[in-house]
Design an enzyme around this catalytic site. Structure first.
Site, short mmCIF file in Angstrom:
data_model
loop_
_atom_site.label_atom_id
_atom_site.label_comp_id
_atom_site.label_asym_id
_atom_site.label_seq_id
_atom_site.Cartn_x
_atom_site.Cartn_y
_atom_site.Cartn_z
N CYS A 2 41.30 46.03 34.63
CA CYS A 2 41.75 46.44 33.31
C CYS A 2 43.03 47.25 33.45
O CYS A 2 43.56 47.44 34.54
CB CYS A 2 40.68 47.29 32.63
SG CYS A 2 39.09 46.46 32.48
N ALA A 52 37.69 41.12 30.99
CA ALA A 52 36.25 41.03 31.18
C ALA A 52 35.92 40.13 32.37
O ALA A 52 36.31 38.96 32.40
CB ALA A 52 35.58 40.50 29.92
N GLY A 378 44.17 36.64 50.89
CA GLY A 378 44.14 37.06 52.29
C GLY A 378 45.09 38.20 52.60
O GLY A 378 45.30 38.52 53.78
#
Length: 609
Positions: A2, A52, A378
């Site tokens: 967020c 979300a 990675g």
């Protein structure tokens, strides 16, 4: 994941500042496209934009718990990968939960442990908790600094946000950049805690800050520590594999579509292969994405950090693990589009990018976001396992500066305006930064020679260079609402490998020996043996011609960016032939375009004396 922001003021009623709080919160809209929320008390205001990922209906923020002595409210960004275990532990201690979100676990963890909550978390996170019971703000950032967090002290409190733009939306914050800020922009030697904008600080990785009526104080709750490594080669390789299996399993948890970023290098390929094995046990197929460029085979030129093309290795891994794979093709026209550059610079908040590699990363993430919400990367394996070429180049490794800056075009001091260059004195700034980094490296008693030097080099990478790359990854991904997770930054893995002797890290005579040994069984042989190759750049001649024309336009219009660059040398770079242009010239063109874009977007107040 967020975007968070907030404001504490002990000298005014923030209930009257709703408009300013909304403005601060809306700067984080890209980080949280799914929902917005605010929370206001007399002396604290919190703003949140939500992406979300876990418990889609139940994780709304700001989140509040009422207590007999006052409310405790939180805005939170990131993921706590051990939230299931923590929830069980907290339930055993009498806590009741209203949602299935990791957000509520973190908030109730604070009610149980206070500031010591940070020591219980495994994950990537940046959050702020307003404790009305004591009129105290607690700000906490994850151990490796995966998620960003900035704050700005005011006369009667503090402003904070996931990104500087949230803080600068408040009229109490002045958009001033001084000489040290410019030194940071041009040096590519990131200083921990330094945020470029005067008065602003970046909360350091593994740190928390407390704000109350007595002011602000910051303390470290986690840092790399030295210790004895008693495992032999086989045990070390086995333990790294056990850790990776556990880490990737935790980071695959999401209630939204997931994927991996696959470059065909050892790091991303091993991560993708392990994810494929784990998802196959659940009857799922791993999704993977890679970036590619038209005619890359004809245009490709090998350089030290990228000696081979990615695509053949990407396809070998995708076929080997049977992933559902897509190549995202990006041509020179897209990479040189001024609108794309503007989006990338706005995402970073500063003109400290890597040219086409920033633009392509932004476009790659934008394309992936159409199909996935969470991606595993990675990133950081090279810093942890010793993968960069300069780890193994004695001249660069032992130089009296950051090894990655030796022979690097990243510091364009020769193309800066001579007067400004003299003022900035980047050589001294980088030198001071380097000596601070070396002095901070923890050493074992009696550690000498190569082991001592490699301890210092690894520490510099884990506390300096990795911060630059993690920040870039976060900004470019969150600019399009994509959550990127970095399994190799799990603090358990980082700490364990940090104490592994250098001879063991290179036991097969190559880079990243431990990681190769731990994951070779999952990979095609060609990929297991592939030499390190960095994130690819474009060699499309159309891209170079386009940015040369754009830089020439800056010169023709006498853009204010020319106050910072040597106009004659920049002009020479704009007319250089594509076959003979130097890396420094191309870098100067890209950085000048970024800098001009930033000046137009931010219009900073520059203090050059």
């Amino acid at each position: 994941m967020c975007g968070i922001t907030g404001w504490v003021s002990y000298g005014r009623d923030l209930g009257t500042q709703d408009r300013v709080l909304r403005d601060m919160t809306e700067t984080m809209a890209c980080r949280g496209p799914d929902a917005a929320g605010t929370w206001v008390a007399p002396h604290a205001a919190l703003g949140h934009r939500r992406l979300a990922v876990i418990d889609l209906p139940g994780g709304a923020q700001p989140m509040e718990v009422a207590t007999p002595d006052g409310a405790v409210a939180m805005v939170y960004s990131g993921e706590a990968y051990n939230f299931t275990e923590l929830r069980a532990e907290l339930r055993g201690r009498g806590h009741r939960f209203d949602t299935d979100s990791d957000t509520e676990v973190v908030l109730r963890g604070y009610l149980e442990w206070g500031e010591q909550l940070a020591e219980h978390l495994n994950g990537m996170y940046a959050f702020a908790i307003w404790d009305e019971r004591t009129e105290k703000l607690v700000m906490i950032r994850d151990r490796m600094g995966i998620k960003p967090f900035y704050y700005y002290e005011t006369a009667d409190g503090v402003l904070f946000g996931s990104e500087p733009k949230a803080i600068l939306a408040n009229p109490d914050a002045e958009p001033v950049v001084g000489l040290d800020g410019l030194r940071e922009i041009f040096s590519f030697a990131k200083t921990p805690g330094f945020a470029v904008w005067e008065g602003m600080r970046e909360l350091k990785p593994g740190h928390l800050a407390i704000v109350d009526r007595n002011g602000l104080r910051e303390r470290c709750y986690w840092q790399l520590e030295v210790g004895d490594h008693t495992d032999d080669r086989d045990a070390t390789v086995a333990h790294v594999r056990e850790l990776l299996d556990d880490i990737i399993a935790r980071q695959l948890v999401a209630d939204v579509p997931r994927c991996t970023l696959l470059s065909g290098g050892l790091d991303s390929s091993a991560m993708t292969a392990i994810a494929a094995l784990q998802l196959a046990e659940q009857g799922e197929t791993v999704r993977s994405f890679a970036v590619d460029f038209p005619n890359q085979a004809e245009n490709f030129r090998a350089i030290d950090v990228a000696p081979t093309q990615d695509t053949p290795f990407v396809h070998a891994v995708a076929e080997h693990v049977r992933s559902d794979h897509d190549d995202i093709m990006l041509d020179g026209a897209a990479l040189s589009d001024p609108a794309v550059r503007a989006a990338a610079v706005a995402a970073r908040d500063l003109p400290i990018g890597l040219g086409d590699r920033d633009n392509s990363l932004y476009l790659l993430f934008k394309a992936i976001r159409e199909q996935s919400t969470v991606a595993l990367s990675g990133e950081s394996a090279d810093e942890i396992f010793g993968g960069y070429p300069w780890f193994h180049d004695e001249r660069k490794r032992d130089a009296d500066t950051f090894p990655w800056l030796v022979d690097s075009p990243l510091t364009p001091s020769g193309l800066l305006d001579p007067g400004l260059s003299a003022q900035l004195d980047l050589g001294s700034y980088i030198g001071d930064n380097y000596r601070d980094a070396v002095a901070a490296a923890p050493l074992k008693d009696g550690e000498t020679g190569l082991e001592k030097r490699m301890r210092q080099v690894c520490y510099m990478h884990l506390t300096r260079m990795v911060q630059t790359l993690l920040d870039r990854k976060d900004r470019m991904s969150m600019a399009v609402g994509l959550e990127v997770r970095v399994p190799f930054c799990d603090h358990r893995l980082v700490q364990y490998v940090f104490n592994t002797p250098w001879a063991l890290k290179t036991f097969d005579g190559r880079e990243k020996s431990i990681l190769r040994g731990a994951t070779r069984d999952t990979l095609p042989e060609s990929v297991a043996n592939r030499k390190k190759s960095g994130y690819p750049g474009s060699f499309d001649p159309n891209y170079l011609r386009a940015i040369q024309a754009q830089a020439a336009e800056l010169i023709a219009t006498d853009h204010r960016v020319l106050e910072f660059y040597d106009a004659d040398r920049l002009k020479a770079a704009t007319t250089a032939d594509g076959a003979t242009i130097t890396h420094e010239q191309r870098g100067a063109i890209e950085r000048s375009l970024d800098f001009a874009t930033w000046l137009d977007q931010r219009n900073p107040v520059l203090k050059l004396s």
